[in-house]
Write a protein that holds these residues in place. Structure first.
Motif, PDB file in Angstrom:
ATOM      1  N   UNK A 134       0.846  -1.198   0.000  1.00  0.00           N
ATOM      2  CA  UNK A 134       0.000   0.000   0.000  1.00  0.00           C
ATOM      3  C   UNK A 134       0.885   1.254   0.000  1.00  0.00           C
ATOM      4  N   UNK A 135       0.331   2.315  -0.600  1.00  0.00           N
ATOM      5  CA  UNK A 135       1.131   3.536  -0.758  1.00  0.00           C
ATOM      6  C   UNK A 135       1.397   4.214   0.589  1.00  0.00           C
ATOM      7  N   UNK A 136       0.361   4.265   1.442  1.00  0.00           N
ATOM      8  CA  UNK A 136       0.482   5.008   2.697  1.00  0.00           C
ATOM      9  C   UNK A 136       1.324   4.273   3.743  1.00  0.00           C
ATOM     10  N   UNK A 137       1.778   5.010   4.721  1.00  0.00           N
ATOM     11  CA  UNK A 137       2.510   4.508   5.883  1.00  0.00           C
ATOM     12  C   UNK A 137       3.661   3.566   5.530  1.00  0.00           C
ATOM     13  N   UNK A 138       4.627   4.016   4.756  1.00  0.00           N
ATOM     14  CA  UNK A 138       5.730   3.122   4.405  1.00  0.00           C
ATOM     15  C   UNK A 138       6.586   2.732   5.614  1.00  0.00           C
ATOM     16  N   UNK A 139       6.731   3.642   6.574  1.00  0.00           N
ATOM     17  CA  UNK A 139       7.581   3.342   7.735  1.00  0.00           C
ATOM     18  C   UNK A 139       6.935   2.262   8.600  1.00  0.00           C
ATOM     19  N   UNK A 140       5.623   2.408   8.801  1.00  0.00           N
ATOM     20  CA  UNK A 140       4.899   1.422   9.597  1.00  0.00           C
ATOM     21  C   UNK A 140       4.975   0.041   8.944  1.00  0.00           C
ATOM     22  N   UNK A 141       4.827   0.059   7.621  1.00  0.00           N
ATOM     23  CA  UNK A 141       4.913  -1.181   6.842  1.00  0.00           C
ATOM     24  C   UNK A 141       6.271  -1.855   7.047  1.00  0.00           C
ATOM     25  N   UNK A 142       7.318  -1.023   6.993  1.00  0.00           N
ATOM     26  CA  UNK A 142       8.663  -1.565   7.113  1.00  0.00           C
ATOM     27  C   UNK A 142       8.901  -2.175   8.497  1.00  0.00           C
ATOM     28  N   UNK A 143       8.421  -1.472   9.524  1.00  0.00           N
ATOM     29  CA  UNK A 143       8.646  -1.989  10.872  1.00  0.00           C
ATOM     30  C   UNK A 143       7.888  -3.295  11.076  1.00  0.00           C
ATOM     31  N   UNK A 144       6.758  -3.432  10.371  1.00  0.00           N
ATOM     32  CA  UNK A 144       6.008  -4.683  10.449  1.00  0.00           C
ATOM     33  C   UNK A 144       6.805  -5.818   9.796  1.00  0.00           C
ATOM     34  N   UNK A 145       7.429  -5.491   8.639  1.00  0.00           N
ATOM     35  CA  UNK A 145       8.275  -6.464   7.941  1.00  0.00           C
ATOM     36  C   UNK A 145       9.410  -6.940   8.842  1.00  0.00           C
ATOM     37  N   UNK A 146      10.059  -5.956   9.519  1.00  0.00           N
ATOM     38  CA  UNK A 146      11.163  -6.276  10.422  1.00  0.00           C
ATOM     39  C   UNK A 146      10.657  -7.173  11.547  1.00  0.00           C
ATOM     40  N   UNK A 147       9.429  -6.875  12.039  1.00  0.00           N
ATOM     41  CA  UNK A 147       8.843  -7.682  13.109  1.00  0.00           C
ATOM     42  C   UNK A 147       8.669  -9.127  12.694  1.00  0.00           C
ATOM     43  N   UNK A 148       8.149  -9.361  11.480  1.00  0.00           N
ATOM     44  CA  UNK A 148       7.942 -10.729  10.998  1.00  0.00           C
ATOM     45  C   UNK A 148       9.281 -11.441  10.837  1.00  0.00           C
ATOM     46  N   UNK A 149      10.256 -10.742  10.202  1.00  0.00           N
ATOM     47  CA  UNK A 149      11.577 -11.352  10.006  1.00  0.00           C
ATOM     48  C   UNK A 149      12.235 -11.650  11.342  1.00  0.00           C
TER      49      UNK A 149
END
Lengths: 183, 183
Positions: B3-18
């Motif tokens: 999704x276009x919005x909230x790229x930082x939040x998205x990234x931190x979620x990715x880091x959380x899963x990894x």
């Protein structure tokens, strides 16, 4: 650290390397298909009747007298079939070097197949070793003196299978390497 | 598609899963260490002397009467040692979820160790099967009637080893998955 200048040239070089690895993977898969198919056929057609057999008493050695060899044939056949199915995916990776999800899927499937094939090859190797050397402690005699051709055949059929194991040990990290470069 | 919005939040979620996967990997490695160590020790200490042995004639079964079992112990010990060495790397991956090169290296080493461990476990399993069932065609008798405790011990020692094989089959694709998500 990437150099600042010429990002497009850099990227096309990356794609070239990943494409090269993808072509190598395709070749390795074809080699593994030949290896596993050869092993399955060589083991599956092994059959020796000793010359002093009579109508009443037949001295015969067949691969499926030993369950481990049956497992060996099945494992090789399954892996060979899987490799054939994976070929279109390998070709897709040559065209689309950036495909990450299908590569991760291939790592999963390749790893599982590596385990199956190694299990088949090693258990058969353990029995082949026993057929050659026997074991004095367990009172298991070597059968290779009598069934010489049988033994040569089953020993030879291990080669293709272990070759394919080696190919898988290369294939999985190569996929990992491409994924690492995609980053 | 992100999704276009909230790229930082998205990234931190990715880091959380990894990060979650990295923690899971560490736990799996510790389980595999216990499994391989248990298998190596259980097999390596197997020894049964039958009660009707005399001073002149000793009926004894030891794991190293059978070369395959010696290979089993060595393979388990090597893999156990490797896993212990790989623990700091696994902890490093929890802290640095973005590390790609060390993950690609781990895929390479894990795959090689999977092959070694599967070879050890399967070849031992083939011999254990023979010890239980024997083989009429090859005239190899089952030895488990006499060496009952010996057989129970060697059969049990396979469990830890095959458990560790299963852990490796999970570990390698998990590393691939993290590399795929890093993209």
């Amino acid at each position: 650290m990437k150099p600042e200048g010429e990002p497009i040239h850099q990227e096309s070089k990356e794609v070239g390397v990943s494409g090269g690895i993808s072509i190598l993977e395709l070749i390795l898969r074809i080699i593994a298909i030949i290896g596993t198919l050869g092993s399955a056929v060589a083991m599956g057609t092994t059959d020796q009747t000793l010359p002093f057999s009579t109508q009443a008493l037949i001295f015969q050695a067949q691969y499926d007298d030993i369950p481990t060899f049956r497992f060996f044939v099945i494992a090789n056949a399954v892996v060979c079939g899987y490799l054939a199915i994976s070929l279109p995916m390998a070709i897709y990776h040559i065209i689309r070097t950036g495909a990450a999800k299908t590569r991760a899927l291939l790592i999963l499937l390749d790893t599982a197949m590596l385990a199956v094939l190694t299990a088949g090859a090693s258990s058969a190797a353990a029995i082949v070793y026993l057929a050659h050397k026997g074991n004095a402690s367990a009172n298991w005699l070597a059968i290779c003196q009598q069934y010489n051709n049988f033994c040569k055949r089953i020993t030879g059929s291990l080669i293709g299978s272990f070759g394919a194991v080696f190919v898988f040990v290369l294939l999985v990290p190569l996929s990992g390497l491409v994924l690492c470069r995609l980053r």
